[in-house]
Design a protein around this motif. Structure first.
Motif, PDB file in Angstrom:
ATOM      1  N   UNK A   1      -4.071  11.807 -12.317  1.00  0.00           N
ATOM      2  CA  UNK A   1      -2.722  12.248 -12.678  1.00  0.00           C
ATOM      3  C   UNK A   1      -2.187  13.389 -11.833  1.00  0.00           C
ATOM      4  N   UNK A   2      -2.924  13.766 -10.792  1.00  0.00           N
ATOM      5  CA  UNK A   2      -2.457  14.840  -9.904  1.00  0.00           C
ATOM      6  C   UNK A   2      -1.430  14.295  -8.931  1.00  0.00           C
ATOM      7  N   UNK A   3      -0.356  15.043  -8.706  1.00  0.00           N
ATOM      8  CA  UNK A   3       0.666  14.632  -7.749  1.00  0.00           C
ATOM      9  C   UNK A   3       0.126  14.851  -6.343  1.00  0.00           C
ATOM     10  N   UNK A   4       0.031  13.763  -5.583  1.00  0.00           N
ATOM     11  CA  UNK A   4      -0.498  13.801  -4.225  1.00  0.00           C
ATOM     12  C   UNK A   4       0.636  13.934  -3.213  1.00  0.00           C
ATOM     13  N   UNK A   5       1.753  13.308  -3.531  1.00  0.00           N
ATOM     14  CA  UNK A   5       2.888  13.301  -2.611  1.00  0.00           C
ATOM     15  C   UNK A   5       4.167  13.114  -3.423  1.00  0.00           C
ATOM     16  N   UNK A   6       5.253  13.651  -2.914  1.00  0.00           N
ATOM     17  CA  UNK A   6       6.554  13.415  -3.525  1.00  0.00           C
ATOM     18  C   UNK A   6       7.570  13.262  -2.402  1.00  0.00           C
ATOM     19  N   UNK A   7       8.670  12.634  -2.727  1.00  0.00           N
ATOM     20  CA  UNK A   7       9.699  12.446  -1.715  1.00  0.00           C
ATOM     21  C   UNK A   7      10.930  11.802  -2.308  1.00  0.00           C
ATOM     22  N   UNK A   8      11.845  11.439  -1.434  1.00  0.00           N
ATOM     23  CA  UNK A   8      13.070  10.763  -1.847  1.00  0.00           C
ATOM     24  C   UNK A   8      13.223   9.500  -1.018  1.00  0.00           C
ATOM     25  N   UNK A   9      13.935   8.544  -1.583  1.00  0.00           N
ATOM     26  CA  UNK A   9      14.252   7.331  -0.839  1.00  0.00           C
ATOM     27  C   UNK A   9      15.636   6.866  -1.249  1.00  0.00           C
ATOM     28  N   UNK A  10      16.287   6.203  -0.328  1.00  0.00           N
ATOM     29  CA  UNK A  10      17.597   5.642  -0.604  1.00  0.00           C
ATOM     30  C   UNK A  10      17.457   4.257  -1.201  1.00  0.00           C
ATOM     31  N   UNK A  11      18.578   3.629  -1.491  1.00  0.00           N
ATOM     32  CA  UNK A  11      18.513   2.269  -2.018  1.00  0.00           C
ATOM     33  C   UNK A  11      17.991   1.297  -0.959  1.00  0.00           C
ATOM     34  N   UNK A  12      17.355   0.229  -1.412  1.00  0.00           N
ATOM     35  CA  UNK A  12      16.835  -0.779  -0.488  1.00  0.00           C
ATOM     36  C   UNK A  12      15.354  -0.600  -0.253  1.00  0.00           C
ATOM     37  N   UNK A  13      14.912  -0.987   0.941  1.00  0.00           N
ATOM     38  CA  UNK A  13      13.489  -0.987   1.286  1.00  0.00           C
ATOM     39  C   UNK A  13      13.116   0.306   2.007  1.00  0.00           C
ATOM     40  N   UNK A  14      11.998   0.882   1.601  1.00  0.00           N
ATOM     41  CA  UNK A  14      11.479   2.087   2.253  1.00  0.00           C
ATOM     42  C   UNK A  14       9.994   1.879   2.517  1.00  0.00           C
ATOM     43  N   UNK A  15       9.496   2.528   3.546  1.00  0.00           N
ATOM     44  CA  UNK A  15       8.077   2.485   3.882  1.00  0.00           C
ATOM     45  C   UNK A  15       7.515   3.892   3.681  1.00  0.00           C
ATOM     46  N   UNK A  16       6.510   3.992   2.825  1.00  0.00           N
ATOM     47  CA  UNK A  16       5.873   5.270   2.523  1.00  0.00           C
ATOM     48  C   UNK A  16       4.480   5.259   3.140  1.00  0.00           C
ATOM     49  N   UNK A  17       4.212   6.199   4.027  1.00  0.00           N
ATOM     50  CA  UNK A  17       2.912   6.275   4.692  1.00  0.00           C
ATOM     51  C   UNK A  17       1.831   6.663   3.688  1.00  0.00           C
ATOM     52  N   UNK A  18       0.718   5.930   3.713  1.00  0.00           N
ATOM     53  CA  UNK A  18      -0.438   6.250   2.866  1.00  0.00           C
ATOM     54  C   UNK A  18      -1.714   6.302   3.700  1.00  0.00           C
ATOM     55  N   UNK A  19      -1.565   6.364   5.018  1.00  0.00           N
ATOM     56  CA  UNK A  19      -2.728   6.329   5.903  1.00  0.00           C
ATOM     57  C   UNK A  19      -3.603   7.567   5.782  1.00  0.00           C
ATOM     58  N   UNK A  20      -3.083   8.647   5.200  1.00  0.00           N
ATOM     59  CA  UNK A  20      -3.878   9.854   5.030  1.00  0.00           C
ATOM     60  C   UNK A  20      -4.499   9.964   3.636  1.00  0.00           C
ATOM     61  N   UNK A  21      -4.261   8.982   2.770  1.00  0.00           N
ATOM     62  CA  UNK A  21      -4.851   9.008   1.426  1.00  0.00           C
ATOM     63  C   UNK A  21      -6.246   8.385   1.455  1.00  0.00           C
ATOM     64  N   UNK A  22      -7.144   8.943   0.678  1.00  0.00           N
ATOM     65  CA  UNK A  22      -8.483   8.364   0.597  1.00  0.00           C
ATOM     66  C   UNK A  22      -8.394   7.049  -0.173  1.00  0.00           C
ATOM     67  N   UNK A  23      -9.253   6.093   0.132  1.00  0.00           N
ATOM     68  CA  UNK A  23      -9.219   4.829  -0.607  1.00  0.00           C
ATOM     69  C   UNK A  23      -9.352   5.065  -2.110  1.00  0.00           C
TER      70      UNK A  23
END
Length: 83
Positions: free
Chosen positions: A39-61
């Motif tokens: 339940x810990x917040x790892x990342x936060x951000x904003x996105x507009x309407x439609x499709x967005x790509x959120x990088x997760x390459x730095x998150x542990x599996x």
């Protein structure tokens, strides 16, 4: 939080497994958080309407939850895997 089908949400995912990036669809502009299994917040951000790509390459599996910061939002569970 109880999960509902992605179609019922303001946010939806293209699949629920990611290695480098998570593809997210939003019905409108929104703020989001990614939380780990504890339940810990790892990342936060904003996105507009439609499709967005959120990088997760730095998150542990592992298992994560993407959630809009709207008060009534339900979390969408996804997995980060490495090849």
């Amino acid at each position: 939080a109880v999960e509902e089908p992605a179609a019922a949400q303001d946010l939806s995912l293209e699949g629920n497994v990611a290695t480098n990036a998570l593809c997210v669809h939003s019905l409108g502009a929104t703020r989001y958080v990614i939380m780990d299994a504890m339940g810990r917040v790892i990342r936060s951000g904003t996105m507009g309407p439609g499709r967005a790509v959120v990088a997760v390459d730095d998150l542990v599996p592992g298992t994560y939850i993407l959630r809009s910061t709207d008060a009534d939002a339900v979390g969408l569970r996804f997995l980060v895997l490495r090849p």
